[in-house]
Enzyme design. Sequence first.
Site, PDB file in Angstrom:
ATOM      1  N   HIS A  42      85.562  12.027  56.442  1.00 44.61           N
ATOM      2  CA  HIS A  42      85.212  13.018  55.418  1.00 44.61           C
ATOM      3  C   HIS A  42      84.500  12.292  54.300  1.00 44.61           C
ATOM      4  O   HIS A  42      84.854  11.149  53.972  1.00 44.61           O
ATOM      5  CB  HIS A  42      86.468  13.689  54.835  1.00 44.61           C
ATOM      6  CG  HIS A  42      86.210  14.381  53.524  1.00 44.61           C
ATOM      7  ND1 HIS A  42      85.705  15.645  53.466  1.00 44.61           N
ATOM      8  CD2 HIS A  42      86.310  13.942  52.244  1.00 44.61           C
ATOM      9  CE1 HIS A  42      85.524  15.974  52.178  1.00 44.61           C
ATOM     10  NE2 HIS A  42      85.879  14.956  51.425  1.00 44.61           N
TER      11      HIS A  42
ATOM     12  N   TYR B 101      91.836  20.918  51.346  1.00 39.92           N
ATOM     13  CA  TYR B 101      90.833  21.747  52.028  1.00 39.92           C
ATOM     14  C   TYR B 101      90.897  23.215  51.594  1.00 39.92           C
ATOM     15  O   TYR B 101      90.430  24.083  52.334  1.00 39.92           O
ATOM     16  CB  TYR B 101      91.012  21.628  53.540  1.00 39.92           C
ATOM     17  CG  TYR B 101      90.378  20.376  54.127  1.00 39.92           C
ATOM     18  CD1 TYR B 101      88.996  20.160  54.056  1.00 39.92           C
ATOM     19  CD2 TYR B 101      91.150  19.412  54.764  1.00 39.92           C
ATOM     20  CE1 TYR B 101      88.411  19.027  54.590  1.00 39.92           C
ATOM     21  CE2 TYR B 101      90.572  18.267  55.309  1.00 39.92           C
ATOM     22  CZ  TYR B 101      89.198  18.082  55.222  1.00 39.92           C
ATOM     23  OH  TYR B 101      88.610  16.961  55.757  1.00 39.92           O
TER      24      TYR B 101
ATOM     25  N   GLU C 191      88.157  15.213  44.177  1.00 40.25           N
ATOM     26  CA  GLU C 191      88.827  14.646  45.353  1.00 40.25           C
ATOM     27  C   GLU C 191      89.442  13.282  45.035  1.00 40.25           C
ATOM     28  O   GLU C 191      90.539  12.970  45.493  1.00 40.25           O
ATOM     29  CB  GLU C 191      87.841  14.572  46.519  1.00 40.25           C
ATOM     30  CG  GLU C 191      87.485  15.964  47.039  1.00 40.25           C
ATOM     31  CD  GLU C 191      86.396  15.960  48.101  1.00 40.25           C
ATOM     32  OE1 GLU C 191      86.037  17.064  48.554  1.00 40.25           O
ATOM     33  OE2 GLU C 191      85.905  14.879  48.480  1.00 40.25           O
TER      34      GLU C 191
ATOM     35  N   LYS D  56      89.631   9.737  59.291  1.00 40.48           N
ATOM     36  CA  LYS D  56      90.506  10.794  59.811  1.00 40.48           C
ATOM     37  C   LYS D  56      91.386  10.297  60.974  1.00 40.48           C
ATOM     38  O   LYS D  56      91.124   9.231  61.561  1.00 40.48           O
ATOM     39  CB  LYS D  56      89.638  11.985  60.242  1.00 40.48           C
ATOM     40  CG  LYS D  56      88.889  12.646  59.069  1.00 40.48           C
ATOM     41  CD  LYS D  56      88.121  13.888  59.535  1.00 40.48           C
ATOM     42  CE  LYS D  56      87.422  14.577  58.376  1.00 40.48           C
ATOM     43  NZ  LYS D  56      86.722  15.827  58.812  1.00 40.48           N
TER      44      LYS D  56
ATOM     45  N   ASN E 150      86.004  14.600  63.742  1.00 50.35           N
ATOM     46  CA  ASN E 150      84.734  13.935  63.458  1.00 50.35           C
ATOM     47  C   ASN E 150      84.863  12.684  62.586  1.00 50.35           C
ATOM     48  O   ASN E 150      83.944  12.308  61.864  1.00 50.35           O
ATOM     49  CB  ASN E 150      83.724  14.938  62.899  1.00 50.35           C
ATOM     50  CG  ASN E 150      84.166  15.550  61.590  1.00 50.35           C
ATOM     51  OD1 ASN E 150      85.235  15.243  61.084  1.00 50.35           O
ATOM     52  ND2 ASN E 150      83.333  16.414  61.037  1.00 50.35           N
TER      53      ASN E 150
HETATM   54  P1  GTP Z   1      83.548  16.951  55.386  1.00 46.60           P
HETATM   55  O1  GTP Z   1      82.911  15.707  54.889  1.00 46.60           O
HETATM   56  O2  GTP Z   1      84.798  16.663  56.171  1.00 46.60           O
HETATM   57  O3  GTP Z   1      83.736  18.010  54.334  1.00 46.60           O
HETATM   58  O4  GTP Z   1      82.545  17.489  56.470  1.00 46.60           O
HETATM   59  P2  GTP Z   1      81.282  18.389  56.278  1.00 46.60           P
HETATM   60  O5  GTP Z   1      80.966  18.641  54.845  1.00 46.60           O
HETATM   61  O6  GTP Z   1      80.244  17.749  57.135  1.00 46.60           O
HETATM   62  O7  GTP Z   1      81.789  19.724  56.966  1.00 46.60           O
HETATM   63  P3  GTP Z   1      82.393  21.069  56.332  1.00 46.60           P
HETATM   64  O8  GTP Z   1      82.680  20.866  54.884  1.00 46.60           O
HETATM   65  O9  GTP Z   1      81.532  22.189  56.758  1.00 46.60           O
HETATM   66  O10 GTP Z   1      83.758  21.173  57.138  1.00 46.60           O
HETATM   67  C1  GTP Z   1      84.882  20.409  56.749  1.00 46.60           C
HETATM   68  C2  GTP Z   1      85.568  19.876  57.979  1.00 46.60           C
HETATM   69  O11 GTP Z   1      86.088  20.950  58.729  1.00 46.60           O
HETATM   70  C3  GTP Z   1      84.656  19.135  58.969  1.00 46.60           C
HETATM   71  O12 GTP Z   1      84.473  17.794  58.673  1.00 46.60           O
HETATM   72  C4  GTP Z   1      85.420  19.304  60.266  1.00 46.60           C
HETATM   73  O13 GTP Z   1      86.451  18.326  60.411  1.00 46.60           O
HETATM   74  C5  GTP Z   1      86.057  20.671  60.117  1.00 46.60           C
HETATM   75  N1  GTP Z   1      85.266  21.676  60.800  1.00 46.60           N
HETATM   76  C6  GTP Z   1      84.047  22.175  60.462  1.00 46.60           C
HETATM   77  N2  GTP Z   1      83.625  23.080  61.353  1.00 46.60           N
HETATM   78  C7  GTP Z   1      84.614  23.166  62.284  1.00 46.60           C
HETATM   79  C8  GTP Z   1      84.780  23.927  63.482  1.00 46.60           C
HETATM   80  O14 GTP Z   1      83.933  24.727  63.868  1.00 46.60           O
HETATM   81  N3  GTP Z   1      85.944  23.737  64.182  1.00 46.60           N
HETATM   82  C9  GTP Z   1      86.922  22.863  63.763  1.00 46.60           C
HETATM   83  N4  GTP Z   1      88.030  22.721  64.490  1.00 46.60           N
HETATM   84  N5  GTP Z   1      86.784  22.133  62.666  1.00 46.60           N
HETATM   85  C10 GTP Z   1      85.660  22.277  61.934  1.00 46.60           C
HETATM   86 MG    MG Z   2      82.383  19.352  53.369  1.00 47.48          MG
END
Ligand code: GTP
Ligand code: MG
Length: 138
Positions: free
Chosen positions: A115, A49, A126, A9, A112
């Site tokens: 992905h 997304y 994807e 990212k 973070n």
């Molecule tokens: P991915 O591998 O990126 O899909 O991460 P994940 O599966 O661990 O997380 P999730 O699918 O729940 O969320 C997708 C992405 O949204 C995360 O990787 C973060 O970058 C973002 N995200 C999740 N929660 C938050 C939040 O509370 N605030 C913000 N700003 N971004 C968030």
């Molecule tokens: Mg995810």
Amino acid sequence: IQRTFSIIKPDATKRNLTGKIISKFEDAGLRVIASRRIQMTREQAEGFYAVHKERPFFGELVDFMISGPVVIQVLEGEDAIAKNREVMGATNPENADAGTIRKEFALSVGENSVHGSDAPETAAEEIKFFFKDEEIVG
Ligand code: GTP
Ligand code: MG
């Protein structure tokens, strides 16, 4: 043998951490079989997304993902999807285990660093979203 989709990212590309992150994948037995550095468009980020579009952080997430270059990759290996998520660590770096990418490099739950696909169906979707078959060389 399994394939998964990965994004390094903008928070990580900006801090020049691409190589360090790829080393983590390789050390875990994952092989980079496709790779491209791109500037995502808003349309691409919103499409990628789309499953999160009702979430309160959707706008912030899209703005972040287009805030700089990303490196999109296909990773291949034994149990690649689970292995990749293990190496990534928990979504929120505060909850991530020691030695994981997010523990070492992530700035926040939003910024973070990586992905990774969460299931075989999403991995296939994807990969197809960003790569043509001939760009993937296993
Ligand atoms: P991915 O591998 O990126 O899909 O991460 P994940 O599966 O661990 O997380 P999730 O699918 O729940 O969320 C997708 C992405 O949204 C995360 O990787 C973060 O970058 C973002 N995200 C999740 N929660 C938050 C939040 O509370 N605030 C913000 N700003 N971004 C968030
Ligand atoms: Mg995810």
